[in-house]
Scaffold this motif. Structure first.
Motif, mmCIF file in Angstrom:
data_model
loop_
_atom_site.group_PDB
_atom_site.id
_atom_site.type_symbol
_atom_site.label_atom_id
_atom_site.label_comp_id
_atom_site.label_asym_id
_atom_site.label_seq_id
_atom_site.Cartn_x
_atom_site.Cartn_y
_atom_site.Cartn_z
ATOM 1 N N UNK A 51 0.856 -1.191 0.000
ATOM 2 C CA UNK A 51 0.000 0.000 0.000
ATOM 3 C C UNK A 51 0.890 1.239 0.000
ATOM 4 N N UNK A 52 1.504 1.550 -1.135
ATOM 5 C CA UNK A 52 2.461 2.663 -1.183
ATOM 6 C C UNK A 52 1.859 4.010 -0.815
ATOM 7 N N UNK A 53 0.544 4.142 -0.962
ATOM 8 C CA UNK A 53 -0.082 5.429 -0.633
ATOM 9 C C UNK A 53 -0.194 5.650 0.870
ATOM 10 N N UNK A 54 0.023 4.617 1.676
ATOM 11 C CA UNK A 54 -0.087 4.722 3.126
ATOM 12 C C UNK A 54 1.178 5.384 3.681
ATOM 13 N N UNK A 55 1.053 6.454 4.493
ATOM 14 C CA UNK A 55 2.247 7.099 5.062
ATOM 15 C C UNK A 55 3.029 6.143 5.962
ATOM 16 N N UNK A 56 4.322 6.414 6.086
ATOM 17 C CA UNK A 56 5.161 5.558 6.910
ATOM 18 C C UNK A 56 4.685 5.529 8.368
ATOM 19 N N UNK A 57 4.228 6.668 8.876
ATOM 20 C CA UNK A 57 3.761 6.710 10.264
ATOM 21 C C UNK A 57 2.571 5.775 10.462
ATOM 22 N N UNK A 58 1.669 5.728 9.490
ATOM 23 C CA UNK A 58 0.521 4.832 9.580
ATOM 24 C C UNK A 58 0.970 3.373 9.500
ATOM 25 N N UNK A 59 1.968 3.102 8.654
ATOM 26 C CA UNK A 59 2.486 1.733 8.547
ATOM 27 C C UNK A 59 3.109 1.282 9.865
ATOM 28 N N UNK A 60 3.868 2.188 10.514
ATOM 29 C CA UNK A 60 4.470 1.854 11.800
ATOM 30 C C UNK A 60 3.390 1.668 12.860
ATOM 31 N N UNK A 61 2.350 2.498 12.805
ATOM 32 C CA UNK A 61 1.241 2.337 13.753
ATOM 33 C C UNK A 61 0.596 0.970 13.589
ATOM 34 N N UNK A 62 0.395 0.532 12.362
ATOM 35 C CA UNK A 62 -0.160 -0.798 12.113
ATOM 36 C C UNK A 62 0.763 -1.872 12.675
ATOM 37 N N UNK A 63 2.064 -1.711 12.460
ATOM 38 C CA UNK A 63 3.012 -2.675 13.014
ATOM 39 C C UNK A 63 2.974 -2.721 14.528
ATOM 40 N N UNK A 64 2.850 -1.551 15.163
ATOM 41 C CA UNK A 64 2.781 -1.498 16.631
ATOM 42 C C UNK A 64 1.515 -2.158 17.146
ATOM 43 N N UNK A 65 0.428 -2.054 16.394
ATOM 44 C CA UNK A 65 -0.842 -2.645 16.821
ATOM 45 C C UNK A 65 -0.763 -4.165 16.858
ATOM 46 N N UNK A 66 -0.193 -4.767 15.826
ATOM 47 C CA UNK A 66 -0.247 -6.231 15.699
ATOM 48 C C UNK A 66 1.010 -6.922 16.214
ATOM 49 N N UNK A 67 2.024 -6.162 16.658
ATOM 50 C CA UNK A 67 3.303 -6.792 17.008
ATOM 51 C C UNK A 67 3.342 -7.479 18.367
ATOM 52 N N UNK A 68 2.706 -6.948 19.438
ATOM 53 C CA UNK A 68 2.893 -7.605 20.754
ATOM 54 C C UNK A 68 1.952 -8.780 20.969
ATOM 55 N N UNK A 69 2.474 -9.991 21.200
ATOM 56 C CA UNK A 69 1.607 -11.091 21.662
ATOM 57 C C UNK A 69 0.926 -10.699 22.959
ATOM 58 N N UNK A 70 -0.252 -11.232 23.180
ATOM 59 C CA UNK A 70 -1.110 -10.766 24.267
ATOM 60 C C UNK A 70 -0.962 -11.629 25.511
ATOM 61 N N UNK A 71 -0.921 -10.968 26.674
ATOM 62 C CA UNK A 71 -0.794 -11.698 27.947
ATOM 63 C C UNK A 71 -1.991 -12.604 28.188
ATOM 64 N N UNK A 72 -3.187 -12.116 27.879
ATOM 65 C CA UNK A 72 -4.392 -12.907 28.134
ATOM 66 C C UNK A 72 -4.428 -14.126 27.228
ATOM 67 N N UNK A 73 -4.152 -13.921 25.934
ATOM 68 C CA UNK A 73 -4.164 -15.033 24.997
ATOM 69 C C UNK A 73 -3.106 -16.066 25.353
ATOM 70 N N UNK A 74 -1.917 -15.583 25.725
ATOM 71 C CA UNK A 74 -0.839 -16.511 26.088
ATOM 72 C C UNK A 74 -1.225 -17.341 27.307
ATOM 73 N N UNK A 75 -1.771 -16.692 28.336
ATOM 74 C CA UNK A 75 -2.180 -17.427 29.534
ATOM 75 C C UNK A 75 -3.260 -18.441 29.219
ATOM 76 N N UNK A 76 -4.239 -18.029 28.400
ATOM 77 C CA UNK A 76 -5.359 -18.907 28.090
ATOM 78 C C UNK A 76 -4.905 -20.184 27.406
ATOM 79 N N UNK A 77 -3.843 -20.093 26.615
ATOM 80 C CA UNK A 77 -3.351 -21.260 25.882
ATOM 81 C C UNK A 77 -2.292 -22.011 26.676
ATOM 82 N N UNK A 78 -1.346 -21.276 27.278
ATOM 83 C CA UNK A 78 -0.206 -21.910 27.935
ATOM 84 C C UNK A 78 -0.607 -22.685 29.181
ATOM 85 N N UNK A 79 -1.696 -22.278 29.851
ATOM 86 C CA UNK A 79 -2.085 -23.000 31.059
ATOM 87 C C UNK A 79 -2.641 -24.386 30.743
#
Length: 531
Positions: free
Chosen positions: A109-137
């Motif tokens: 999506x070349x029309x998307x600004x770099x700041x928006x691309x980084x924001x998208x990366x920040x949104x989906x990058x961290x695995x979730x504590x709740x999801x990890x606990x729900x599965x790992x237990x």
């Protein structure tokens, strides 16, 4: 929606939680999967109002207690020992994933600004504590992998949230400074540690003085929200503050909380965490309707966004594999070069680590907090939801299979010097020594032969008392005073063994629970004998 209807909806949601959780157990599915799918199905039930989540409210309600629950029961010694590996995952892997996703988003999506691309990366990058606990237990992992994944789930949200804030500032101002970003991140982390440590210390001092079970339980429950809100109010990381406070409280709870408080508080806390975890997943599912309606329906998603969303999901998964296998290769090279202090995971363990990257409530809440003016906002919302669905439904349901196929075995070197039976023997030895000392009167006569025999044989025996009612009450009181002293001696020995790293947290909690129950029985019997 008026308040009464909202309350009815909340009650209905928790009833749905019970039904879906029961079905998950019957069908041998991870409960998170059933709740997510069930919530998604309920979202489209005719007549049910659309659920719109306030992202700030979701984070402040759900995140602190779930982070506190993980931190409270974190084994601190392994956490410190593997802190470098945890930091590599919680910071390095999150930043790397955000960068990879940003680059992929810019390419497709070349029309998307770099700041928006980084924001998208920040949104989906961290695995979730709740999801990890729900599965790992529900899966069995070697101690090292379990420590790494649990530690990562506690800290990586802070990295993702900080990245997201920097992306929003960059999008608004059009400027970005790497040095300022690193300095601000360090300040947020250091400030969060300071705030959390101070609140944990205040909790310890407060509980030493309260002296009332209900007040102690209430203070122990509220400390998670206090630390999170205080961190955010002071403009440091509320996540790091909550985790730090949880580690402090978890370390001191063995010597601060009474048996009554610990047993009662743990029961309440476990019920609350169960409902909160379940509510998180069902709310994620219920929010699907609002996300789809906001972007124009399923047809728009399929026709205009499917390719982009699929590419970003692939980038999220591939980036985690690349970081973990790359880091493991570096460790392997250092070890071959003669640095014996480092130890790589190996391909099997690295595969399990890479596959355990489920996303959840933080990803959705951060996506929903995007400003209306953010370029590509609709795509980001759909992508965030799709990443949660794929990682929870696919990776969450197959993680157990991946672990079995990997054939992982516990490293004997990771085991504590004493196992459960040896620790129990040490505890009972300390108790017997206490009883043996207290069983004799000042004149040297044996006053508690039954107690002495009971602790010598590690068995239970019912004591029979004779004499008048007053004599019997005095005898029973003295009898249970010795039991209570023996319990205290056993607990002191357990804590000494734990502090000396002779036993792990799991052994400590198992044997401590036995002592707590023994103490409660003795207190109840003694109070029943009092005139």
């Amino acid at each position: 929606m008026d308040p009464a209807e909202l309350f009815e909806l909340v009650v209905g949601m928790f009833l749905a939680v019970l039904v879906l959780h029961y079905l998950a157990l019957r069908l041998r599915l991870p409960p998170a999967v059933a709740l997510l799918l069930g919530g998604g199905a309920l979202a489209f039930v005719p007549g049910l109002p659309a659920i719109e989540l306030d992202p700030e409210l979701v984070l402040v309600i759900f995140l602190p207690p779930l982070l506190m629950d993980g931190a409270w029961f974190t084994a601190l010694a392994p956490f410190r020992r593997h802190l470098a590996g945890i930091a590599s995952l919680a910071v390095g892997a999150v930043v790397f994933t955000a960068v990879v996703v940003a680059v992929v988003a810019k390419l497709i999506l070349p029309e998307l600004p770099w700041a928006a691309c980084v924001a998208l990366g920040a949104i989906v990058s961290p695995p979730d504590a709740v999801s990890a606990r729900a599965v790992l237990q529900r899966v069995k992992l070697p101690r090292r992998l379990g420590t790494l994944l649990e530690g990562e789930s506690l800290l990586n949200d802070a990295t993702g949230l900080v990245l997201f804030r920097f992306a929003l500032v960059t999008a608004a101002t059009g400027t970005f400074s790497l040095g300022d970003a690193i300095g601000s991140f360090a300040l947020l982390v250091a400030g969060g540690i300071a705030v959390g440590g101070a609140i944990g210390a205040l909790w310890v001092m407060l509980l030493r003085r309260l002296g009332d079970d209900h007040l102690m339980i209430a203070a122990s429950v509220l400390v998670c929200w206090v630390s999170y809100v205080a961190g955010e109010m002071l403009h440091v990381s509320g996540v790091i503050a909550t985790v730090t406070a949880g580690l402090v409280c978890g370390w001191y709870q063995h010597v601060i909380l009474t048996a009554s408080v610990r047993v009662r508080a743990l029961s309440f806390w476990q019920a609350m965490i169960f409902l909160l975890e379940a509510a998180v997943f069902i709310l994620i599912g219920l929010s699907l309707r609002g996300v789809i309606e906001r972007v124009g329906g399923f047809a728009v998603v399929w026709q205009d966004m499917a390719w982009s969303v699929a590419a970003i999901i692939a980038a999220v998964i591939a980036a985690r594999f690349a970081w973990i296998f790359g880091s493991d290769a570096v460790l392997g090279g250092l070890r071959r070069a003669g640095w014996r202090a480092v130890e790589p995971l190996g391909p099997q363990a690295a595969t399990v680590m890479a596959w355990a990257g489920m996303r959840g409530v933080v990803t959705l809440a951060v996506a929903l907090s995007l400003p209306e003016t953010m370029p590509g906002r609709d795509l980001m919302l759909v992508t965030a939801f799709a990443v949660i669905l794929v990682t929870v439904l696919v990776q969450g349901t197959t993680l157990g299979l991946v672990i079995r196929l990997a054939g992982l075995r516990e490293d004997a070197r990771a085991r504590p010097p004493l196992d459960l039976f040896a620790a129990e023997a040490a505890m009972m030895k300390a108790q017997f020594a206490c009883v043996e000392r207290l069983a004799y009167g000042p004149d040297g006569t044996l006053e508690h032969p039954r107690l002495l025999d009971t602790y010598r044989r590690r068995a239970t025996a019912s004591a029979e008392f004779s004499g008048t009612s007053e004599e019997r009450e005095r005898s029973i009181t003295a009898h249970y005073d010795v039991i209570l002293a023996a319990v205290a001696a056993g607990r002191e020995e357990l804590v000494r063994l734990h502090r000396g790293r002779q036993i792990d947290d799991e052994t400590l909690h198992n044997l401590e629970r036995d002592l707590d129950l023994e103490e409660l029985i003795a207190i109840a019997a003694k109070s029943g004998a009092d005139p």
